[in-house]
Motif scaffolding. Sequence first.
Motif, PDB file in Angstrom:
ATOM      1  N   ILE A  60       0.833  -1.197   0.000  1.00 28.19           N
ATOM      2  CA  ILE A  60       0.000   0.000   0.000  1.00 28.19           C
ATOM      3  C   ILE A  60       0.863   1.242   0.000  1.00 28.19           C
ATOM      4  O   ILE A  60       0.547   2.254  -0.634  1.00 28.19           O
ATOM      5  N   ALA A  61       2.011   1.195   0.692  1.00 29.11           N
ATOM      6  CA  ALA A  61       2.912   2.346   0.722  1.00 29.11           C
ATOM      7  C   ALA A  61       3.490   2.617  -0.667  1.00 29.11           C
ATOM      8  O   ALA A  61       3.576   3.769  -1.113  1.00 29.11           O
ATOM      9  N   VAL A  62       3.887   1.561  -1.361  1.00 30.90           N
ATOM     10  CA  VAL A  62       4.414   1.723  -2.726  1.00 30.90           C
ATOM     11  C   VAL A  62       3.334   2.293  -3.640  1.00 30.90           C
ATOM     12  O   VAL A  62       3.591   3.195  -4.456  1.00 30.90           O
ATOM     13  N   GLY A  99       3.607   5.975  -5.499  1.00 32.10           N
ATOM     14  CA  GLY A  99       3.486   6.111  -6.946  1.00 32.10           C
ATOM     15  C   GLY A  99       2.315   6.975  -7.348  1.00 32.10           C
ATOM     16  O   GLY A  99       2.410   7.781  -8.294  1.00 32.10           O
ATOM     17  N   ALA A 100       1.192   6.841  -6.634  1.00 32.69           N
ATOM     18  CA  ALA A 100       0.004   7.634  -6.967  1.00 32.69           C
ATOM     19  C   ALA A 100       0.249   9.121  -6.739  1.00 32.69           C
ATOM     20  O   ALA A 100      -0.172   9.961  -7.544  1.00 32.69           O
ATOM     21  N   ILE A 101       0.939   9.467  -5.655  1.00 36.42           N
ATOM     22  CA  ILE A 101       1.239  10.876  -5.378  1.00 36.42           C
ATOM     23  C   ILE A 101       2.144  11.444  -6.466  1.00 36.42           C
ATOM     24  O   ILE A 101       1.919  12.550  -6.982  1.00 36.42           O
ATOM     25  N   ALA A 102       3.173  10.682  -6.854  1.00 34.52           N
ATOM     26  CA  ALA A 102       4.079  11.147  -7.908  1.00 34.52           C
ATOM     27  C   ALA A 102       3.336  11.333  -9.225  1.00 34.52           C
ATOM     28  O   ALA A 102       3.527  12.335  -9.928  1.00 34.52           O
ATOM     29  N   LEU A 103       2.481  10.376  -9.565  1.00 37.71           N
ATOM     30  CA  LEU A 103       1.724  10.476 -10.816  1.00 37.71           C
ATOM     31  C   LEU A 103       0.751  11.652 -10.794  1.00 37.71           C
ATOM     32  O   LEU A 103       0.581  12.353 -11.792  1.00 37.71           O
ATOM     33  N   GLY A 122       3.988   3.968   7.164  1.00 36.66           N
ATOM     34  CA  GLY A 122       4.133   3.692   5.738  1.00 36.66           C
ATOM     35  C   GLY A 122       3.603   4.812   4.870  1.00 36.66           C
ATOM     36  O   GLY A 122       4.220   5.188   3.859  1.00 36.66           O
ATOM     37  N   LEU A 123       2.439   5.366   5.245  1.00 40.23           N
ATOM     38  CA  LEU A 123       1.876   6.458   4.458  1.00 40.23           C
ATOM     39  C   LEU A 123       2.723   7.718   4.562  1.00 40.23           C
ATOM     40  O   LEU A 123       2.854   8.476   3.581  1.00 40.23           O
ATOM     41  N   ALA A 124       3.313   7.965   5.752  1.00 40.46           N
ATOM     42  CA  ALA A 124       4.208   9.120   5.885  1.00 40.46           C
ATOM     43  C   ALA A 124       5.431   8.963   4.981  1.00 40.46           C
ATOM     44  O   ALA A 124       5.837   9.900   4.282  1.00 40.46           O
ATOM     45  N   LEU A 125       6.021   7.754   4.978  1.00 35.56           N
ATOM     46  CA  LEU A 125       7.160   7.495   4.093  1.00 35.56           C
ATOM     47  C   LEU A 125       6.736   7.593   2.626  1.00 35.56           C
ATOM     48  O   LEU A 125       7.463   8.157   1.783  1.00 35.56           O
ATOM     49  N   ALA A 126       5.545   7.071   2.308  1.00 33.96           N
ATOM     50  CA  ALA A 126       5.063   7.131   0.927  1.00 33.96           C
ATOM     51  C   ALA A 126       4.888   8.574   0.470  1.00 33.96           C
ATOM     52  O   ALA A 126       5.191   8.912  -0.687  1.00 33.96           O
ATOM     53  N   ALA A 127       4.394   9.431   1.367  1.00 36.60           N
ATOM     54  CA  ALA A 127       4.216  10.837   0.996  1.00 36.60           C
ATOM     55  C   ALA A 127       5.559  11.492   0.686  1.00 36.60           C
ATOM     56  O   ALA A 127       5.690  12.230  -0.293  1.00 36.60           O
ATOM     57  N   LEU A 173      -3.324  14.453   0.185  1.00 32.83           N
ATOM     58  CA  LEU A 173      -4.125  13.947   1.304  1.00 32.83           C
ATOM     59  C   LEU A 173      -5.152  12.932   0.816  1.00 32.83           C
ATOM     60  O   LEU A 173      -5.433  11.941   1.503  1.00 32.83           O
ATOM     61  N   ALA A 174      -5.702  13.162  -0.387  1.00 32.86           N
ATOM     62  CA  ALA A 174      -6.683  12.214  -0.926  1.00 32.86           C
ATOM     63  C   ALA A 174      -6.037  10.858  -1.201  1.00 32.86           C
ATOM     64  O   ALA A 174      -6.608   9.807  -0.877  1.00 32.86           O
ATOM     65  N   MET A 175      -4.830  10.869  -1.786  1.00 32.67           N
ATOM     66  CA  MET A 175      -4.138   9.605  -2.074  1.00 32.67           C
ATOM     67  C   MET A 175      -3.837   8.835  -0.795  1.00 32.67           C
ATOM     68  O   MET A 175      -4.067   7.628  -0.698  1.00 32.67           O
ATOM     69  N   THR A 176      -3.290   9.545   0.201  1.00 33.23           N
ATOM     70  CA  THR A 176      -2.983   8.871   1.471  1.00 33.23           C
ATOM     71  C   THR A 176      -4.263   8.428   2.164  1.00 33.23           C
ATOM     72  O   THR A 176      -4.301   7.365   2.795  1.00 33.23           O
TER      73      THR A 176
END
Length: 778
Positions: free
Chosen positions: A426-428, A432-436, A714-719, A745-748
Amino acid sequence: MRLRQWSRDLAMGVGFAFSGRGGWVRAVLTGVGVGLGVALLLLTTALPNALEARHDREQSRTDFSVLSFGENAIPKSDATLLIADVGTTYHDRDVRGRALEPEGPRAPLPPGVDKFPAVGEMVVSPALKRLLESADGKLLRERLPDRIVGTIDEPGLIGSRELAFYRGTEGLAAQLDTGPVDRLERFGDPNPTSDPWDPVLTLLLLVVFVVLLMPVGVFVAAAVRFGGEGRDRRLAALRLVGSDSHMTRRVAAGEALAGSVLGLLLGTGFFLAGREIAGSAELFGVSVFPSYLNPSPVLAVLVAVTVPAAAVLVTLFALRGVVIEPLGVVRTSKPSRRRLWWRLLLPLAGLAMLAPMIGQGNESGQFNQYLVVGGVMLLLVGVTALLPWIVETVVGRIGGGSVSWQLAVRRLQLSSGTAARTVNGIAVAVAGAIALQMLFSGVESDFTKNNSYDLTRAQMQVPVPEGLPLASAAAEFRKTEGVRNVYAYSEGYASDRPVDPEIGASVTVGDCAVLRELAKLPSCRDGDVFALTGVEWDVDGIRLAKKGGTLYFDPSFEGESPGLEAAWTLPAVKRAEALPGLTGEKRAGFLATPKAMPDKAMETFSGQLYLGTDKTVPDVYEQVRNTAAAVHPFADPMTLRGTERVGRYDSIRTGLFAGAACVLALIGASLLVSQLEQLRERRKLLSALVAFGTRRRTLSLSVLWQTAIPIVLGLALAAVVGLTLGAVLLKMTSTSVTVDWASVLAMTGIGGGVVLLVTLLSLPPLLRLMRPEGLRTE
């Protein structure tokens, strides 16, 4: 001898994977987890074939000819067909429509059609037939009253949910040169070409594929490690009866191999079932036929080889720090702390691969595909490497709190790696979703055209076909429910000479009310002509505006067939300042009222209707389209929009949404399987805690905390990783870095919501496991 020993050890591992009830449950959970990933991988390998199949179908039914204009026009014969575009739109869905008139017995049939429909008949796609026969298609049925005599077969459609029809007609020859009518000798694109891809669109496509596939790979890697603690206990028992450490690892590899092969079989079944479901589904306006989704043989073999090999390698890698002795597994004591330095190398290496392309934009050639894929993969893999270290470091410093909190923290301190593996996928996906999202938002303006239409006055435009009187068409639309205003005018072009003119100007003809929408008129009555001022780029109109001068419509040119050459003697011309018109732009040239124009000149004009509608009236746009169909079969209303996007950009965006929906479904299903496997592993511990008087509410909260702590980390690292990757990708496209925090915020939030939903779904099995009877041993 060594090969025989290896085979025997691997076979023993396979046997352990399916031994006993617990072994079967563990194998099935592993197989389902791997199978979900395999199914999505097979779907991905089938996408190139699906796109190619859709393209080929579209090419095979192309119905225009580059030879049908001018001197090289196709002559009439018994093997030609007259065809006209009579497509429409219904509730924002395109309806592909063609009118057919065969000119002989050997006229070409459209793909998917067995015989030509007669006048008043039509053949339709299965999806359109269902729509027309339903209550939702009532307004469309009024527009398409022809009798349905058959359906279009699969070769004539690009998707199972496509809306399309062919209708029989007559009299098209009279409109061959004036309307959207063409003469064909065969179907198919006579001059197929492929436009080169914009470098930034190529970058978007590459990043989309990597971002969608990375979570799949992470979940497959996590799934093959289901039941790791139980496996280690079995391996310790093997050491007790005399096996060495190398043999135990080969047995472990055999177990992983069995689970991955079962996953391949289940994944193939999931894929075949999903392929059939895809034939009746539509996602973001895109549908396919099951026959499209055939994986490339090479890619399918690659998946079949890679998944078992990866399962074995992941298992051996997981055992690298575990000492399995005859009396137990050393991992049950406090493990050594994870090292940070090598985990940081992965994202740094990814940034190093992307750095050479920073500032390239779309003017310096294509981006290096290998560097893009490698760099994005290393950055996202860095999430999976860093998260276990972060979880271990954070939970190691947590203490105190309620009983449920302490139970959760202690469990995480003992097995932080398992918790991190659950959250890795989920973190990956979120990173990726935030970057996209950042990349799409940053480059959207490059692929979006802002239209200048004045949507406060008109929301629809209707080009009036030749031969249809403008006034009668306008009258019909004024009677349509929901139409508030109708602005009707004709457009033509006047030149200074009847043959080989040097200069010219546009001429717009309409009544005074319409002309006042286009310019500031000093006064107006029928018979007036105005020369427009205030348009910097137009100088010819003022030069031609001389009283008594003669202008010519439809002039001829040397070497071409003669034109109409209608003459227009100018009356006294008034000056008027141009205003932004209904299209939002200032018009140039002349404005004229109907009485000022000679009848012969009006034969060269084309009519336009702009409609102001009342959106509170239900289905007002469909009412307008029904009126247009009744007025003339070639009258095709267009909805005016403030913006338009490049088709390929929209296609990639649609593909991203469709792929993201599949990946989210995989994430949820895999997380649920992982959660159930962990609960099954701890059923005796849970039963023991209940037997000693621990409240079920406390245990349920502890499970929630065990999920919440890693997911927050995980979500903090993903952001952080997603923002970093998004910033680098924007720099690569020479776009300023901006962050849409609402989207972040929506992605996380979506990622956290998936985990919360999975946790809630796992509560009923948890309550069943929390029974003292779970301590029973046979």
